[in-house]
Write a protein that holds these residues in place. Structure first.
Motif, short mmCIF file in Angstrom:
data_model
loop_
_atom_site.label_atom_id
_atom_site.label_comp_id
_atom_site.label_asym_id
_atom_site.label_seq_id
_atom_site.Cartn_x
_atom_site.Cartn_y
_atom_site.Cartn_z
N PHE A 1 -13.47 13.80 1.13
CA PHE A 1 -14.67 13.85 0.30
C PHE A 1 -14.82 12.62 -0.58
N ASP A 2 -13.73 12.22 -1.27
CA ASP A 2 -13.85 11.14 -2.26
C ASP A 2 -13.37 9.80 -1.74
N ALA A 3 -13.22 9.65 -0.41
CA ALA A 3 -12.80 8.37 0.15
C ALA A 3 -13.86 7.30 -0.09
N SER A 4 -13.41 6.08 -0.36
CA SER A 4 -14.33 4.98 -0.65
C SER A 4 -13.91 3.76 0.16
N PHE A 5 -14.83 3.23 0.98
CA PHE A 5 -14.51 2.15 1.89
C PHE A 5 -15.28 0.88 1.54
N ILE A 6 -14.61 -0.26 1.74
CA ILE A 6 -15.19 -1.57 1.45
C ILE A 6 -15.09 -2.41 2.71
N PRO A 7 -16.13 -2.50 3.53
CA PRO A 7 -16.07 -3.33 4.75
C PRO A 7 -15.92 -4.80 4.40
N ILE A 8 -15.26 -5.54 5.28
CA ILE A 8 -15.00 -6.95 5.01
C ILE A 8 -15.58 -7.85 6.09
N ASP A 9 -15.26 -7.57 7.38
CA ASP A 9 -15.75 -8.44 8.43
C ASP A 9 -15.72 -7.70 9.76
N VAL A 10 -16.34 -8.30 10.78
CA VAL A 10 -16.44 -7.68 12.10
C VAL A 10 -16.28 -8.75 13.17
N GLN A 11 -15.66 -8.38 14.31
CA GLN A 11 -15.55 -9.24 15.47
C GLN A 11 -15.82 -8.42 16.72
N GLN A 12 -16.46 -9.06 17.71
CA GLN A 12 -16.64 -8.39 18.99
C GLN A 12 -15.40 -8.60 19.85
N THR A 13 -15.03 -7.57 20.62
CA THR A 13 -13.85 -7.64 21.48
C THR A 13 -14.24 -8.05 22.91
N ALA A 14 -13.22 -8.28 23.74
CA ALA A 14 -13.47 -8.67 25.13
C ALA A 14 -14.17 -7.57 25.90
N SER A 15 -13.99 -6.31 25.49
CA SER A 15 -14.64 -5.17 26.14
C SER A 15 -16.04 -4.93 25.60
N GLU A 16 -16.51 -5.86 24.74
CA GLU A 16 -17.84 -5.79 24.12
C GLU A 16 -17.92 -4.70 23.06
N SER B 1 -24.11 3.67 0.43
CA SER B 1 -23.72 4.82 -0.38
C SER B 1 -24.52 6.03 0.10
N VAL B 2 -23.90 6.84 0.93
CA VAL B 2 -24.56 8.03 1.46
C VAL B 2 -24.81 9.02 0.33
N ALA B 3 -26.05 9.46 0.22
CA ALA B 3 -26.48 10.36 -0.86
C ALA B 3 -26.21 9.75 -2.24
N GLY B 4 -26.08 8.41 -2.27
CA GLY B 4 -25.86 7.73 -3.52
C GLY B 4 -24.48 7.92 -4.11
N ARG B 5 -23.55 8.51 -3.32
CA ARG B 5 -22.25 8.86 -3.90
C ARG B 5 -21.06 8.38 -3.08
N PHE B 6 -21.18 8.30 -1.77
CA PHE B 6 -20.03 8.07 -0.91
C PHE B 6 -20.12 6.69 -0.26
N ASP B 7 -19.19 5.80 -0.63
CA ASP B 7 -19.18 4.45 -0.07
C ASP B 7 -18.67 4.49 1.36
N ARG B 8 -19.54 4.12 2.29
CA ARG B 8 -19.21 4.18 3.71
C ARG B 8 -19.57 2.86 4.40
N ILE B 9 -18.96 2.65 5.57
CA ILE B 9 -19.22 1.45 6.36
C ILE B 9 -20.43 1.68 7.26
N CYS B 10 -21.30 0.69 7.33
CA CYS B 10 -22.44 0.77 8.24
C CYS B 10 -22.45 -0.45 9.15
N MET B 11 -23.09 -0.30 10.30
CA MET B 11 -23.19 -1.40 11.26
C MET B 11 -24.58 -1.44 11.86
N PHE B 12 -25.15 -2.63 11.88
CA PHE B 12 -26.44 -2.89 12.52
C PHE B 12 -26.20 -3.81 13.70
N LYS B 13 -26.69 -3.44 14.86
CA LYS B 13 -26.64 -4.31 16.04
C LYS B 13 -28.06 -4.76 16.37
#
Length: 397
Positions: free
Chosen positions: A41-56, A374-386
């Motif tokens: 419930f109270d987990a908080s995540f801070i994304p840093i960076d992203v890389q594509q793999t050989a399997s795409e 911040s989902v529902a303004g409360r939960f810090d989560r990672i998002c990804m846009f392709k």
């Protein structure tokens, strides 16, 4: 290991039309948007960076809040080419504060974090399934700040709190130091306060970065003589040149060499933000960021984080900026590398607030962007846009 639950917030409009399974799969991999939730419930995540793999698929480097310390833990997430969650690797709390960036060299992936006990910089090599291959302590380097690629080697910026110096180092991928030099941050007990508050996340997150002038010297953005400065060096006892900021209240927020001393950059000054797609910097003298003109961007959050890279779009070199707006969206700005002219702007995100962390080009000619929401303004989560190749091309042209 906590199980991640994946929520799909939206899929591109092409799904509204009838098509067969193969067409669906192709569209999913070309353009999507995901948020990765967590059963805690109270987990908080801070994304840093992203890389594509050989399997795409994609590797996401992130950190997470720890209840036992102000330092943040280390998390690795693997997703497939459609953004579907595959697995998560949570490192022991022995390792904290992973730094920007996640580096890919010859299908090998590297990142740097810090030993929580002795504060030593540690280099990690991982597979494209987010599994640890090697863990290498880097002797003599503490408080790592930033990691970049230098050809077949790595370029690391760190801080030595014993000698009170910013340290730039060239490392092999095995963790051996090839070149290294420290430069004083200035004397006095209060000089390093902004650096320590950056590491403990009790103060401003500072824009540390490092790179190499094309065909020339190295540079780093860190503290030198009491102020956040862009320092040019060939690893001599004294810098070649310095572009000074204003303590931790002003300076560069990003910078990359486009052609020699011609840089694309951005700067901040007491909350204001300026985008600078083309500027000739004095790499062998003393100058100040306040003397550099730029395009003011009042829609960005105060002292905005900026991700800046040179990106190839259909054979055209584009200067691509990513940042976070006051309205809670991620903004992408594409400038022509030759002229410095703005080609296009794109906004990502709605409903909840979004902040950018990193982006990288993809093998299909598109772009993947990782950030925080911040989902529902409360939960810090990672998002990804392709973004698909056509979406990126539309932005760049």
């Amino acid at each position: 290991m906590k199980k991640l639950v994946l929520y799909i917030l939206f899929i591109c409009a092409a799904f509204c039309t009838a098509c067969d399974t193969s067409e669906n799969e192709a569209t999913l991999s070309e353009s999507f948007f995901k948020v990765y939730d967590n059963s805690t419930f109270d987990a908080s995540f801070i994304p840093i960076d992203v890389q594509q793999t050989a399997s795409e698929g994609y590797l996401i480097l992130s950190s997470s809040r720890l209840s036992s310390t102000n330092f943040t833990g280390v998390n690795l997430i693997m997703v497939d080419k459609e953004g579907e969650f595959i697995r998560e690797e949570v490192l022991s709390e022995e390792y904290v504060n992973p730094v920007n960036q996640l580096i890919k060299i010859n299908d090998q992936y590297f990142f740097m974090a810090m030993n929580a006990v002795n504060l030593q910089a540690t280099l990690f090599q991982i597979t494209d399934s987010a599994r640890i291959v090697s863990t290498t302590p880097i002797g003599g380097l503490t408080y790592p700040m930033y990691l970049n690629q230098d050809g077949e080697n790595l370029l690391a910026l760190s801080y030595n709190n014993q000698e009170k110096v910013s340290v730039l180092s060239v490392l092999t991928t095995e963790g051996a130091i090839f070149e290294s030099q420290g430069y004083t941050i200035g004397a006095g007990p209060d000089t390093e306060a902004p650096i320590i508050s950056h590491f403990t996340r009790t103060g401003k997150q500072l824009p540390f970065f490092a790179g190499k002038v094309s065909g020339g010297s190295y540079f780093f953005n860190g503290f030198f003589n009491y102020t956040l400065s862009l320092v040019f060096t060939n690893f001599g006892d004294e810098p070649l040149g310095v572009v000074q900021g204003q303590q931790d209240d002003g300076g560069f927020s990003s910078g990359v060499s486009v052609a020699g001393a011609n840089f694309a950059a951005s700067r901040f000054n007491f909350g204001e933000n300026y985008i600078i797609p083309s500027v000739d910097l004095n790499t062998t003298g003393i100058s100040s960021t306040t003397d550099i003109d730029g395009n003011p961007f009042p829609e960005l959050v105060p002292d905005a984080p900026v991700v800046l890279k040179l990106v190839d779009v259909s054979g055209q070199q584009v200067i691509l900026y990513g940042s976070s707006t006051k309205s809670g969206q991620i903004i992408l700005m594409a400038f022509d590398a030759a002229s410095g002219v703005l080609n296009g702007t794109k906004y990502l995100g709605s409903t909840y607030p979004y902040e950018i962390s990193g982006f990288t080009s993809t093998s299909d000619g598109g772009l993947v962007v990782v950030g925080n929401t911040s989902v529902a303004g409360r939960f810090d989560r990672i998002c990804m846009f392709k973004l698909s190749a056509s979406e990126l091309s539309g932005l760049a042209n």
